[in-house]
Design a protein around this motif. Structure first.
Motif, short mmCIF file in Angstrom:
data_model
loop_
_atom_site.label_atom_id
_atom_site.label_comp_id
_atom_site.label_asym_id
_atom_site.label_seq_id
_atom_site.Cartn_x
_atom_site.Cartn_y
_atom_site.Cartn_z
N LEU A 192 0.81 -1.22 0.00
CA LEU A 192 0.00 0.00 0.00
C LEU A 192 0.85 1.27 0.00
O LEU A 192 0.47 2.27 -0.61
CB LEU A 192 -0.94 0.01 1.21
CG LEU A 192 -2.36 -0.50 0.98
CD1 LEU A 192 -3.14 -0.54 2.29
CD2 LEU A 192 -3.09 0.39 -0.03
N TRP A 214 -7.29 1.47 -2.04
CA TRP A 214 -7.84 0.86 -0.83
C TRP A 214 -8.26 -0.57 -1.08
O TRP A 214 -7.97 -1.47 -0.29
CB TRP A 214 -9.06 1.64 -0.33
CG TRP A 214 -8.83 3.05 0.07
CD1 TRP A 214 -7.64 3.64 0.37
CD2 TRP A 214 -9.83 4.06 0.21
NE1 TRP A 214 -7.85 4.96 0.69
CE2 TRP A 214 -9.17 5.24 0.60
CE3 TRP A 214 -11.22 4.07 0.04
CZ2 TRP A 214 -9.87 6.43 0.84
CZ3 TRP A 214 -11.91 5.26 0.28
CH2 TRP A 214 -11.24 6.42 0.66
N ARG A 231 -16.34 5.86 -3.05
CA ARG A 231 -15.38 5.90 -1.95
C ARG A 231 -15.99 5.38 -0.66
O ARG A 231 -15.36 4.65 0.10
CB ARG A 231 -14.83 7.31 -1.79
CG ARG A 231 -13.88 7.72 -2.90
CD ARG A 231 -13.58 9.21 -2.88
NE ARG A 231 -12.97 9.63 -1.63
CZ ARG A 231 -11.66 9.61 -1.38
NH1 ARG A 231 -10.82 9.16 -2.30
NH2 ARG A 231 -11.19 10.02 -0.23
N GLU A 290 -14.66 2.04 1.15
CA GLU A 290 -14.17 2.16 2.53
C GLU A 290 -14.89 1.18 3.44
O GLU A 290 -14.28 0.52 4.30
CB GLU A 290 -14.37 3.60 3.02
CG GLU A 290 -13.74 3.89 4.38
CD GLU A 290 -14.65 3.56 5.55
OE1 GLU A 290 -14.13 3.41 6.68
OE2 GLU A 290 -15.88 3.46 5.35
N CYS A 321 -13.64 -2.40 2.70
CA CYS A 321 -12.31 -2.63 3.25
C CYS A 321 -12.35 -2.80 4.77
O CYS A 321 -11.66 -3.67 5.33
CB CYS A 321 -11.38 -1.48 2.88
SG CYS A 321 -11.00 -1.37 1.12
N LEU A 361 -3.45 -0.48 5.72
CA LEU A 361 -4.82 -0.25 5.27
C LEU A 361 -5.62 0.52 6.31
O LEU A 361 -6.41 1.40 5.97
CB LEU A 361 -5.49 -1.59 4.96
CG LEU A 361 -6.92 -1.51 4.40
CD1 LEU A 361 -6.97 -0.69 3.11
CD2 LEU A 361 -7.47 -2.91 4.15
N TYR A 363 -4.53 4.14 5.88
CA TYR A 363 -4.88 4.72 4.59
C TYR A 363 -6.39 4.98 4.48
O TYR A 363 -6.82 5.99 3.90
CB TYR A 363 -4.42 3.77 3.48
CG TYR A 363 -4.16 4.40 2.13
CD1 TYR A 363 -4.40 5.74 1.87
CD2 TYR A 363 -3.64 3.63 1.10
CE1 TYR A 363 -4.14 6.29 0.63
CE2 TYR A 363 -3.38 4.16 -0.15
CZ TYR A 363 -3.64 5.49 -0.39
OH TYR A 363 -3.39 6.04 -1.62
N LEU A 364 -7.20 4.11 5.06
CA LEU A 364 -8.65 4.31 4.99
C LEU A 364 -9.10 5.57 5.72
O LEU A 364 -10.19 6.09 5.45
CB LEU A 364 -9.37 3.10 5.59
CG LEU A 364 -9.38 1.82 4.77
CD1 LEU A 364 -10.06 0.71 5.56
CD2 LEU A 364 -10.08 2.02 3.43
#
Length: 382
Positions: free
Chosen positions: A51, A225, A293, A297, A300, A329, A332-333
């Protein structure tokens, strides 16, 4: 297995990023040119691998798309670009005009063929006649030690504007100790101080935010993601190949497959919609970006939960690659603005109905900075 070494992770990611750019492997199709599915797939595949690497690659490819859309020159061989546009509360970065020609980036740098101190604006206006200088601190500057150039947002007397900057210029200083993250450690995203640094305008005031590609780029981040979630899920898949799963593990595996497949379908549909309307003539770009998005999200986040419940603490404690993928992750989320994004979507839908067509761009939620605290439309970590 040795202790976690953020500096070693950063060096490894930087080396891989440099190798990809040098090999031309990041010359992806531009959004809206008929191959957006291919673009999103490439970003997702890199994210499945790493990532932090995908974060740098996405920034470079986003910079290429921005320069193309706003009429700037394309990066040259050997250049590694970033987009630093986070705008959290605080004084931030300012840009001021200075008399004379300036000494901004020239050929093989940010200004391209136009020469020092000049750049083409989005509208094709005449070259800038004065120089510009940046002062202040910009947060969340991914690739601060490996990128050669960056597109950076800064406040001017006329409003916020995007500038191209050479990162080897005097006065550019990454600030030690400002990136303490374990997750996304390899993205190398410290604060960077600018002291009287020459810069070249790219596009008009507000052009970075108002272009259709801003929404397209936000969906490209969602593709990263999703790739990261696939990387996390690979641990569960590998475990079930080694040993037949019990009923509970099988149920988690099935749930993960449904989630990932659904999100992949949504991303492919979004790519097709972008290719069908690259200039957002129908006005649905913002709603589309918010929907995609938010959905990715959520997928994930649920994948993280399912994999954790199915595999237990073992991989998190004994598999460094999996532990890093989960941590990356998770961080990043958080560039997604969660309920703020959902609230914006709800307001847009109440204004325009279920068609999702709207010319409004909104001022809350969206692309977001990695800390989740900035104006979404000016935030970088994408």
């Amino acid at each position: 297995m040795g202790s976690f070494d953020p500096a070693a992770v950063r060096r490894s990611v930087a080396a891989r990023f440099t190798a990809l750019t040098d090999a031309g492997a990041l010359r992806l199709p531009l959004p809206g040119e008929g191959r957006t599915r291919e673009r999103f797939r490439a970003l997702s595949d890199l994210a499945r691998e790493d990532l932090s690497l995908a974060r740098l690659a996405e920034g470079h490819t986003d910079a290429v798309a921005i320069l193309h859309e706003l009429g700037g020159p394309l990066p040259q061989d050997g250049e590694r670009w970033a987009v630093w546009a986070a705008q959290p509360p605080g004084p931030g970065l300012t840009a001021r005009e200075t008399p004379g020609s300036g000494d901004g980036p020239g050929r093989g740098s940010a200004a391209g063929e136009s020469g020092p101190g000049t750049a083409r604006a989005a509208s094709g206006e005449a070259h800038e006649a004065t120089g510009w200088r940046l002062n202040g601190v910009k947060p969340y500057c991914s690739g601060a030690h490996v990128c050669t150039h960056a597109l950076i947002s800064a406040d001017t007397a006329q409003g916020r504007r995007l500038f191209a900057v050479r990162l080897d210029a005097a006065g550019v200083s990454p600030l030690p100790g400002t990136w303490q993250a374990v997750g996304m450690a390899g993205s190398d995203s410290p604060d960077v101080a600018f002291s009287d640094v020459p810069a070249v305008p790219v596009g008009t005031v507000g052009g970075y935010l108002d272009r259709p590609g801003f929404q397209h780029g936000g969906i490209g981040v969602a593709a990263c993601w999703l790739g990261g979630a696939r990387g996390v899920a690979d641990t569960l898949s590998a475990a079930t190949r080694r040993r037949a799963p019990d009923a509970h593990t099988a149920a988690h595996l099935g749930a993960v497959d449904v989630l990932l497949s659904a999100a992949e379908t949504v991303l492919e549909r979004a790519a097709d919609d972008i290719d069908a309307d690259p200039d957002d003539a129908l006005g649905g770009g913002r709603v589309r970006s918010l929907r995609v998005r938010a959905l990715v999200e959520k997928v994930c986040s649920e994948v993280l939960t399912h994999v954790g419940r199915a595999t237990g603490a073992g991989p998190l404690c004994h598999d460094a690659g999996h532990a890093r993928a989960v941590a990356d992750l998770t961080v990043y989320l958080r560039q997604h603005h969660a309920e703020r994004n959902l609230a914006e979507l709800g307001h847009l839908l109440s204004d325009v109905g279920e068609s999702g067509e709207s010319g409004e761009s909104g001022e809350s939620g969206g692309v977001g900075d990695i800390g989740g605290v900035g104006d979404h439309r000016n935030a970088d970590v994408r």
